[in-house]
Design a protein around this motif. Structure first.
Motif, PDB file in Angstrom:
ATOM      1  N   LYS A 171       0.982  -1.352  -0.121  1.00 40.91           N
ATOM      2  CA  LYS A 171       0.071  -0.188  -0.060  1.00 40.91           C
ATOM      3  C   LYS A 171       0.782   1.152   0.081  1.00 40.91           C
ATOM      4  O   LYS A 171       0.504   2.251  -0.761  1.00 40.91           O
TER       5      LYS A 171
ATOM      6  N   ALA B  57       2.016   1.674  -3.526  1.00 42.76           N
ATOM      7  CA  ALA B  57       0.999   2.137  -4.338  1.00 42.76           C
ATOM      8  C   ALA B  57       0.807   3.423  -4.175  1.00 42.76           C
ATOM      9  O   ALA B  57       0.219   4.146  -5.116  1.00 42.76           O
TER      10      ALA B  57
ATOM     11  N   THR C 280       1.529   1.900 -11.909  1.00 40.10           N
ATOM     12  CA  THR C 280       2.076   1.133 -13.078  1.00 40.10           C
ATOM     13  C   THR C 280       1.174   0.999 -14.037  1.00 40.10           C
ATOM     14  O   THR C 280       0.166   0.928 -13.701  1.00 40.10           O
ATOM     15  N   VAL C 281       1.470   1.196 -15.239  1.00 41.84           N
ATOM     16  CA  VAL C 281       0.616   0.676 -16.134  1.00 41.84           C
ATOM     17  C   VAL C 281       1.600  -0.299 -17.040  1.00 41.84           C
ATOM     18  O   VAL C 281       2.602  -0.331 -17.272  1.00 41.84           O
TER      19      VAL C 281
ATOM     20  N   MET D 148     -13.574   2.461 -13.703  1.00 40.22           N
ATOM     21  CA  MET D 148     -11.978   2.103 -13.968  1.00 40.22           C
ATOM     22  C   MET D 148     -11.255   2.902 -13.384  1.00 40.22           C
ATOM     23  O   MET D 148     -10.108   2.627 -12.914  1.00 40.22           O
TER      24      MET D 148
ATOM     25  N   PHE E  43     -11.030   3.033  -9.835  1.00 42.87           N
ATOM     26  CA  PHE E  43     -10.261   2.144  -8.994  1.00 42.87           C
ATOM     27  C   PHE E  43      -8.635   2.511  -8.633  1.00 42.87           C
ATOM     28  O   PHE E  43      -8.134   1.758  -7.695  1.00 42.87           O
TER      29      PHE E  43
ATOM     30  N   ALA F  84      -7.912   3.118  -4.864  1.00 46.77           N
ATOM     31  CA  ALA F  84      -7.683   2.008  -4.098  1.00 46.77           C
ATOM     32  C   ALA F  84      -7.022   2.394  -2.866  1.00 46.77           C
ATOM     33  O   ALA F  84      -7.138   2.063  -1.959  1.00 46.77           O
ATOM     34  N   PRO F  85      -5.669   2.732  -3.083  1.00 42.11           N
ATOM     35  CA  PRO F  85      -4.881   2.967  -1.931  1.00 42.11           C
ATOM     36  C   PRO F  85      -5.205   4.040  -0.831  1.00 42.11           C
ATOM     37  O   PRO F  85      -4.737   4.055   0.105  1.00 42.11           O
TER      38      PRO F  85
ATOM     39  N   THR G 188      -8.942   4.804  -0.543  1.00 38.31           N
ATOM     40  CA  THR G 188     -10.071   4.563  -0.144  1.00 38.31           C
ATOM     41  C   THR G 188     -10.363   3.393   1.255  1.00 38.31           C
ATOM     42  O   THR G 188      -9.396   2.759   1.633  1.00 38.31           O
TER      43      THR G 188
ATOM     44  N   GLU H  15     -13.281  11.800  -5.616  1.00 36.16           N
ATOM     45  CA  GLU H  15     -14.041  12.365  -6.864  1.00 36.16           C
ATOM     46  C   GLU H  15     -13.254  13.354  -7.658  1.00 36.16           C
ATOM     47  O   GLU H  15     -13.175  13.201  -8.959  1.00 36.16           O
TER      48      GLU H  15
ATOM     49  N   MET I 113      -6.052   3.514 -18.796  1.00 44.53           N
ATOM     50  CA  MET I 113      -4.971   2.944 -17.775  1.00 44.53           C
ATOM     51  C   MET I 113      -4.164   3.897 -17.275  1.00 44.53           C
ATOM     52  O   MET I 113      -3.583   3.895 -16.218  1.00 44.53           O
TER      53      MET I 113
ATOM     54  N   ARG J 122      -6.130   6.063 -15.023  1.00 41.41           N
ATOM     55  CA  ARG J 122      -5.940   5.193 -13.729  1.00 41.41           C
ATOM     56  C   ARG J 122      -4.870   5.398 -12.788  1.00 41.41           C
ATOM     57  O   ARG J 122      -5.017   5.748 -11.519  1.00 41.41           O
TER      58      ARG J 122
ATOM     59  N   GLN K  78      -4.286   7.578  -9.059  1.00 37.95           N
ATOM     60  CA  GLN K  78      -3.792   6.789  -8.111  1.00 37.95           C
ATOM     61  C   GLN K  78      -2.684   7.949  -7.536  1.00 37.95           C
ATOM     62  O   GLN K  78      -2.084   7.811  -6.332  1.00 37.95           O
TER      63      GLN K  78
ATOM     64  N   LYS L  52     -13.406  -4.680  -2.370  1.00 37.69           N
ATOM     65  CA  LYS L  52     -12.474  -3.931  -3.056  1.00 37.69           C
ATOM     66  C   LYS L  52     -11.459  -4.769  -3.712  1.00 37.69           C
ATOM     67  O   LYS L  52     -11.270  -4.381  -4.798  1.00 37.69           O
TER      68      LYS L  52
ATOM     69  N   TYR M  22      -2.058  -5.846 -11.515  1.00 37.94           N
ATOM     70  CA  TYR M  22      -2.547  -4.466 -11.251  1.00 37.94           C
ATOM     71  C   TYR M  22      -3.339  -4.281  -9.977  1.00 37.94           C
ATOM     72  O   TYR M  22      -3.078  -3.275  -9.374  1.00 37.94           O
TER      73      TYR M  22
ATOM     74  N   SER N 299      -0.345  -3.439  -8.017  1.00 33.90           N
ATOM     75  CA  SER N 299       0.200  -2.179  -8.052  1.00 33.90           C
ATOM     76  C   SER N 299      -0.915  -0.924  -7.257  1.00 33.90           C
ATOM     77  O   SER N 299      -0.258   0.059  -7.305  1.00 33.90           O
ATOM     78  N   MET N 300      -1.942  -1.451  -7.113  1.00 31.06           N
ATOM     79  CA  MET N 300      -2.859  -0.573  -6.728  1.00 31.06           C
ATOM     80  C   MET N 300      -3.020  -0.525  -5.014  1.00 31.06           C
ATOM     81  O   MET N 300      -3.806  -0.058  -4.440  1.00 31.06           O
ATOM     82  N   GLY N 301      -2.004  -1.355  -4.687  1.00 31.94           N
ATOM     83  CA  GLY N 301      -1.739  -1.476  -3.105  1.00 31.94           C
ATOM     84  C   GLY N 301      -2.817  -2.572  -2.479  1.00 31.94           C
ATOM     85  O   GLY N 301      -2.945  -2.482  -1.319  1.00 31.94           O
ATOM     86  N   LEU N 302      -3.292  -3.319  -3.230  1.00 31.76           N
ATOM     87  CA  LEU N 302      -3.933  -4.542  -2.472  1.00 31.76           C
ATOM     88  C   LEU N 302      -3.262  -5.803  -2.452  1.00 31.76           C
ATOM     89  O   LEU N 302      -2.275  -6.112  -3.250  1.00 31.76           O
TER      90      LEU N 302
END
Lengths: 340, 358
Positions: free
Chosen positions: A83, A86, A91-92, A107, A110, A113-114, A116, A127, A159, A162, A166, B234, B245, B248-251
């Protein structure tokens, strides 16, 4: 100025590769000493199999390094949680995302994520970040579109958006321009360049687009087949011959003069070419394809002059015996062939 | 810029409960219908009065509703929801539209447990008869099924800790399932015909064999598994983009995978233990839910799948009871017979199954 800043991402004497079950190492590249600064766009180049993807995965903390030290903002990457990484680095990847029934907005969201909570619900601030990311990637018109109904270029932008959502100071992209047509490739690189310079993000992308990389990158990391990584400003690497060395192969060479690959070995007869710059550029290509060695100075027994007429270009072929006029490259080639 | 934002308004990302409420209402209606239909005709007004006050003109009617039809309807709700959520999690984890709760071999494990009990014991005919009358026999079968599925689950978790790649895990799960079924089949080969018959009857699946006390345990297991799945929304969303991915999103993918497998095992193992193997629902319902809700966001999809599963199972059970007759069809056959055309219709009409997993 850049030298005084601490790098956002730094690799010191890193060895990348794979470790087999029995502990044997398969080294892909070693002695990697590179750094990425804020506001910088770096292109990672190298022949297939030189380890570009492995390096990106290792820098992103997805794959353990064999030896050395990678630090994100001065902190060892192995000491950071998934986390924490992240929040600093997005990363793509080349992984194809085939999922549908998701809007572009969801999408991109997402990417939050780190930040929320356990359910992943977006706060007002989340948002806003998502909206800014969508606008920066030029996806405003697509927010309600299903990601399954996007073209490859559009999906790639999603992507990237996204990754922007992040909100990390470092973005790594593994071949973001693969499978895209030229306008899309240019657009993606331009977008990344703008992001690096305007928002101060440190961006690293691997690519096979030599032309684009040479034009857009602030610096280039060049991997060769001898497990080395050479870093430098693109023009320096061209002028000191590093490019030619790395891409030297039996069938084609990197051409220092044009910054692109030479497909054809011009070992054949010499021809001198002069005239209008644009026409010379394209005529040169045709001649090299025909097996001529093109020289810009005059005085060869075979000489071609291009002049730009009122409507079109005209080519004049001059040899010891005669002089011929041509109205197109096609005619020119026909004339040259008939002389053989 | 202004014109731009009018043309493309930002979406409202709050969770929309509209469809979910509709589904919940549907479940309520079918629940009542499920209780209303049966071999003994009971007027609707009496059913309502029994449900509300617990009394009726006929003592027998109260007994039928409270002891037989209510547990059966509740079992249908629990089994439908559990299998569907299990299937949804497997489809997301393995990114495969054909995955279901049985892919990890958990159902096969339960079958092996039951086969061992039924085919090994000599007086097995009596045990199955006991299942209908007293609780001892059915507990024996439930215990055997639970042990069988837990063993397979344990094996899968052990393997999943060593193997990072989910597709490999999927194949290993399928192979373990195959081996288990092969063991059962060898056992059958050496068994007497009447023993095989009893085992076969178990494999048809049944919602009617669950008593009130067993229902509490099943409810607890299903509730735990479903809650786990919802908490995993989540990471499940992240896994839609693939494991790299998600990471990479910290999960934490490894941890998420452990809990997803555990949740699915509880759901699928629990239902199989109590009701026998019920096919099809787990694969089909997630697609129906995606189609109806038009989203792959698990925060919506999990409640939607839960309700849709309950709805479909209640409907299938009504068909299985063949209203107006005293025959009952095997539930597993009905779910496939009723469910398959529904799924074909939805896929052809909406064309968005492909969009989910192209």
């Amino acid at each position: 100025m850049k030298a005084t800043q601490t790098p956002v991402l730094q690799a010191a004497d890193v060895q990348i590769g794979y470790r087999s079950k029995r502990g044997a190492k398969a080294v892909v590249a070693e002695h990697i000493d590179v750094d990425l600064h804020a506001g910088e766009l770096i292109c990672l180049l190298g022949p297939n199999g030189s380890g570009k993807s492995t390096l990106i995965r290792t820098l992103a903390g997805m794959q353990p390094m064999l030896d050395g030290n990678i630090s994100l903002f001065g902190k060892h990457i192995a000491e950071l949680s998934v986390k924490e990484i992240a929040k600093r680095l997005s990363t793509v990847l080349t992984d194809r995302v085939t999922i549908g029934n998701l809007t572009v907005y969801t999408m991109v969201a997402f990417g939050r994520a780190p930040y929320t909570g356990w359910l992943g619900s977006l706060s007002q601030e989340d948002e806003e970040v998502v909206r800014r990311a969508i606008e920066a990637a030029g996806l405003r018109a697509f927010v309600h579109r299903d990601v399954a109904r996007l073209s490859d270029g559009e999906r790639q932008k999603v992507m990237i958006a996204r990754a922007l959502a992040q909100d990390t100071p470092v973005i790594l992209l593994d071949e973001p321009t693969a499978h895209l047509d030229l306008p899309n490739r240019v657009e993606i690189i331009r977008l990344l360049r703008r992001l690096a310079h305007e928002t101060g993000k440190g961006i690293l992308l691997s690519t096979h687009e030599l032309d684009l990389a040479l034009k857009a990158a602030d610096r280039i990391w060049l991997m060769n087949r001898r497990q080395e990584l050479i870093s430098g400003v693109p023009e320096d690497l061209v002028l000191n011959g590093t490019f030619e060395q790395v891409f030297k192969q039996d069938s084609f060479d990197f051409d220092r003069a044009t910054g692109s690959f030479r497909l054809h070995q011009s070992e054949g007869r010499e021809v001198s070419l002069a005239g209008d710059a644009v026409a010379v550029f394209w005529t040169r290509r045709a001649l090299e394809r025909e097996g001529f060695r093109v020289l810009e100075e005059g005085g060869k027994e075979l000489g071609i002059t291009v002049s730009s007429g009122p409507e079109a270009y005209r080519w004049t072929v001059q040899d010891e015996e005669e002089q011929k006029e041509c109205a197109s490259v096609r005619e020119l080639i026909a004339v040259l062939r008939s002389r053989k | 810029m202004n014109k731009h934002s009018e043309q493309h308004p930002w979406p409202d990302t709050s969770l929309k409960a509209g469809y979910l409420l509709l589904l919940a209402a549907g479940v309520a209606v079918l629940f009542l219908a499920n209780i209303a239909f049966g071999s003994v005709p009971i007027p609707l007004s009496e059913i309502v009065s029994i449900l509300i006050s617990g009394s009726s003109e006929h003592e027998a009617w109260t007994n039928i509703i409270e002891k037989i039809r209510l547990p059966r309807a509740f079992t249908a709700v629990l089994a439908g929801s559990a299998l569907s959520i299990g299937g949804l999690q497997m489809q997301t984890l393995f990114r495969n539209p054909l995955a279901g709760p049985s892919v990890l071999g958990i159902t096969a494990g339960a079958s092996l447990g039951v086969a061992v009990v039924m085919l090994a014991a000599g007086t097995i005919t009596s045990i199955f008869a006991v299942q209908q009358l007293s609780s001892l026999g059915s507990w024996l079968i439930i215990g055997a099924a639970s042990i069988g599925s837990s063993l397979v689950l344990f094996l899968i978790l052990l393997i999943s800790a060593r193997i990072r790649d989910s597709v490999t895990l999927l194949i290993i799960g399928l192979m373990i399932g195959n081996m288990t079924i092969a063991l059962v089949s060898i056992w059958q080969y050496f068994s007497r015909p009447e023993q095989i018959r009893d085992y076969l009857i178990w494999t048809f699946g049944s919602l009617g064999g669950v008593t009130v006390e067993q229902l509490w345990i099943l409810a607890l297991v299903v509730l735990a598994g479903s809650a786990m799945a919802f908490i995993l929304s989540k990471p499940l969303n992240g896994l839609l983009l693939g494991e790299n991915y998600a990471r990479s999103m910290g999960l934490s993918v490894g941890r998420a995978r452990f809990w997803i497998i555990l949740s699915t095992s509880l759901l699928a193992g629990g239902v199989t233990a109590f009701c026998g193997p019920i096919g099809f629902v787990g694969v089909a319902v997630p697609h129906l839910a995606r189609s109806l809700l038009g989203t792959n966001d698990h925060r919506m999809l999990i409640p939607g799948t839960l309700l849709m599963g309950a709805l479909l199972m209640l409907a299938c059970d009504i068909v299985a009871q063949v209203p107006g007759s005293s025959t009952t069809l095997p539930i597993s056959a009905v779910t496939s017979l009723v469910g398959s055309p529904v799924v074909i219709w939805v896929i052809v009409k909406r064309k968005n199954l492909q969009a989910s997993f192209s």
